[in-house]
Design a protein around this motif. Structure first.
Motif, PDB file in Angstrom:
ATOM      1  N   LEU A 180       0.840  -1.195   0.000  1.00 46.70           N
ATOM      2  CA  LEU A 180       0.000   0.000   0.000  1.00 46.70           C
ATOM      3  C   LEU A 180       0.875   1.246   0.000  1.00 46.70           C
ATOM      4  CD1 LEU A 180      -2.809   1.350   0.295  1.00 46.70           C
ATOM      5  CD2 LEU A 180      -2.536   1.120   2.768  1.00 46.70           C
ATOM      6  N   GLU A 181       0.701   2.081  -1.022  1.00 44.00           N
ATOM      7  CA  GLU A 181       1.391   3.367  -1.104  1.00 44.00           C
ATOM      8  C   GLU A 181       0.339   4.463  -0.970  1.00 44.00           C
ATOM      9  OE1 GLU A 181       4.065   3.929  -4.489  1.00 44.00           O
ATOM     10  OE2 GLU A 181       3.782   1.793  -4.925  1.00 44.00           O
ATOM     11  N   TRP A 182       0.646   5.495  -0.187  1.00 46.94           N
ATOM     12  CA  TRP A 182      -0.269   6.624  -0.078  1.00 46.94           C
ATOM     13  C   TRP A 182       0.501   7.887   0.246  1.00 46.94           C
ATOM     14  CZ3 TRP A 182       0.565   3.286   3.885  1.00 46.94           C
ATOM     15  CH2 TRP A 182       0.746   3.794   5.155  1.00 46.94           C
ATOM     16  N   LYS A 183      -0.177   9.008   0.040  1.00 45.38           N
ATOM     17  CA  LYS A 183       0.413  10.304   0.366  1.00 45.38           C
ATOM     18  C   LYS A 183      -0.498  10.993   1.369  1.00 45.38           C
ATOM     19  CE  LYS A 183       3.212  11.532  -3.554  1.00 45.38           C
ATOM     20  NZ  LYS A 183       3.548  12.558  -4.527  1.00 45.38           N
ATOM     21  N   SER A 184       0.126  11.499   2.407  1.00 42.31           N
ATOM     22  CA  SER A 184      -0.587  12.265   3.416  1.00 42.31           C
ATOM     23  C   SER A 184       0.229  13.523   3.672  1.00 42.31           C
ATOM     24  CB  SER A 184      -0.739  11.438   4.695  1.00 42.31           C
ATOM     25  OG  SER A 184      -1.460  12.161   5.665  1.00 42.31           O
ATOM     26  N   ASN A 185      -0.389  14.671   3.495  1.00 43.19           N
ATOM     27  CA  ASN A 185       0.306  15.960   3.619  1.00 43.19           C
ATOM     28  C   ASN A 185       1.528  16.010   2.693  1.00 43.19           C
ATOM     29  OD1 ASN A 185      -1.541  16.785   5.606  1.00 43.19           O
ATOM     30  ND2 ASN A 185      -0.314  15.800   7.195  1.00 43.19           N
ATOM     31  N   GLU A 186       1.361  15.512   1.475  1.00 38.53           N
ATOM     32  CA  GLU A 186       2.411  15.494   0.436  1.00 38.53           C
ATOM     33  C   GLU A 186       3.659  14.700   0.838  1.00 38.53           C
ATOM     34  OE1 GLU A 186       1.865  16.470  -2.652  1.00 38.53           O
ATOM     35  OE2 GLU A 186      -0.133  16.999  -1.967  1.00 38.53           O
ATOM     36  N   LYS A 187       3.524  13.824   1.824  1.00 39.34           N
ATOM     37  CA  LYS A 187       4.624  12.984   2.262  1.00 39.34           C
ATOM     38  C   LYS A 187       4.304  11.542   1.866  1.00 39.34           C
ATOM     39  CE  LYS A 187       7.478  12.429   6.393  1.00 39.34           C
ATOM     40  NZ  LYS A 187       7.562  12.732   7.832  1.00 39.34           N
ATOM     41  N   PRO A 188       5.230  10.854   1.178  1.00 38.02           N
ATOM     42  CA  PRO A 188       4.934   9.487   0.721  1.00 38.02           C
ATOM     43  C   PRO A 188       5.082   8.455   1.842  1.00 38.02           C
ATOM     44  CG  PRO A 188       7.129  10.114   0.022  1.00 38.02           C
ATOM     45  CD  PRO A 188       6.529  11.320   0.693  1.00 38.02           C
ATOM     46  N   TYR A 189       4.201   7.473   1.809  1.00 36.45           N
ATOM     47  CA  TYR A 189       4.222   6.371   2.767  1.00 36.45           C
ATOM     48  C   TYR A 189       4.086   5.056   2.005  1.00 36.45           C
ATOM     49  CZ  TYR A 189       3.472   9.932   6.313  1.00 36.45           C
ATOM     50  OH  TYR A 189       3.599  11.023   7.125  1.00 36.45           O
ATOM     51  N   LEU A 190       4.692   4.014   2.530  1.00 35.88           N
ATOM     52  CA  LEU A 190       4.616   2.681   1.923  1.00 35.88           C
ATOM     53  C   LEU A 190       4.561   1.647   3.038  1.00 35.88           C
ATOM     54  CD1 LEU A 190       4.817   0.729  -0.533  1.00 35.88           C
ATOM     55  CD2 LEU A 190       7.292   0.881  -0.290  1.00 35.88           C
ATOM     56  N   TYR A 191       3.632   0.700   2.881  1.00 31.61           N
ATOM     57  CA  TYR A 191       3.503  -0.372   3.858  1.00 31.61           C
ATOM     58  C   TYR A 191       3.355  -1.694   3.092  1.00 31.61           C
ATOM     59  CZ  TYR A 191       1.654  -3.225   7.654  1.00 31.61           C
ATOM     60  OH  TYR A 191       1.455  -4.209   8.594  1.00 31.61           O
ATOM     61  N   LYS A 192       4.147  -2.692   3.463  1.00 35.25           N
ATOM     62  CA  LYS A 192       4.088  -4.014   2.847  1.00 35.25           C
ATOM     63  C   LYS A 192       3.883  -5.063   3.930  1.00 35.25           C
ATOM     64  CE  LYS A 192       6.964  -3.091  -1.160  1.00 35.25           C
ATOM     65  NZ  LYS A 192       8.095  -3.539  -1.964  1.00 35.25           N
ATOM     66  N   LYS A 193       3.019  -6.045   3.602  1.00 38.91           N
ATOM     67  CA  LYS A 193       2.763  -7.103   4.566  1.00 38.91           C
ATOM     68  C   LYS A 193       2.279  -8.349   3.819  1.00 38.91           C
ATOM     69  CE  LYS A 193       0.161  -8.332   8.622  1.00 38.91           C
ATOM     70  NZ  LYS A 193      -0.686  -7.938   9.701  1.00 38.91           N
ATOM     71  N   ASP A 194       2.698  -9.513   4.292  1.00 39.89           N
ATOM     72  CA  ASP A 194       2.196 -10.778   3.780  1.00 39.89           C
ATOM     73  C   ASP A 194       0.924 -11.120   4.540  1.00 39.89           C
ATOM     74  OD1 ASP A 194       4.441 -10.881   2.209  1.00 39.89           O
ATOM     75  OD2 ASP A 194       5.467 -12.372   3.425  1.00 39.89           O
TER      76      ASP A 194
END
Length: 143
Positions: free
Chosen positions: A126-140
């Protein structure tokens, strides 16, 4: 038929088997789920991916994931301007799910229909942007 003829016929049969296997392996190479199409681009852009994962951990923005009998519910901690969700099936690339959009409601929820997904191991990214800051979370996840 003497033993020399049998050896020659056996060698020809073995060579035909090997040639058949080589042709088969080259034919199914396009469906290989272990090789990505843009492998080199992802390698070059790995620093951006690493920074986005680090932002998720540093800001404590790890999303809450709940799996029900019909849906996968992902709740973000902060409002996001957009997201890209990939749920990949390691054993069958044709079953991969790609979804983009904006989280729903005040609780920033992302819903995924689970009814068409086969049981087993899946890789959620899951990639998302919050307040123009990039975030990435990966999980099995296992369904």
């Amino acid at each position: 038929m003497n033993w020399g003829t049998k050896i020659i016929l056996g060698m020809i049969a073995f060579m035909l088997f090997i040639v058949g296997m080589v042709v088969y392996m080259f034919k199914i190479n396009d469906d290989d789920a272990l090789v990505e199409k843009d492998y080199y681009e992802k390698g070059i852009n790995y620093d951006q991916e690493y920074d986005a994962q680090k932002n998720t951990l540093d800001d404590n923005f790890v999303p809450k994931i709940e799996i029900t009998s019909t849906q996968i519910i992902i709740q973000l901690k902060e409002a996001a301007s957009s997201y890209k969700l990939k749920i990949l099936r390691p054993s069958a690339a044709k079953e991969d799910i790609n979804q983009e959009g904006i989280p729903v409601g005040d609780h920033n929820i992302i819903l995924v229909d689970k009814t068409k997904m086969s049981p087993g191991l899946w890789v959620l990214s899951l990639e998302w942007k919050s307040n123009e800051k990039p975030y990435l979370y990966k999980k099995d996840i296992t369904l």
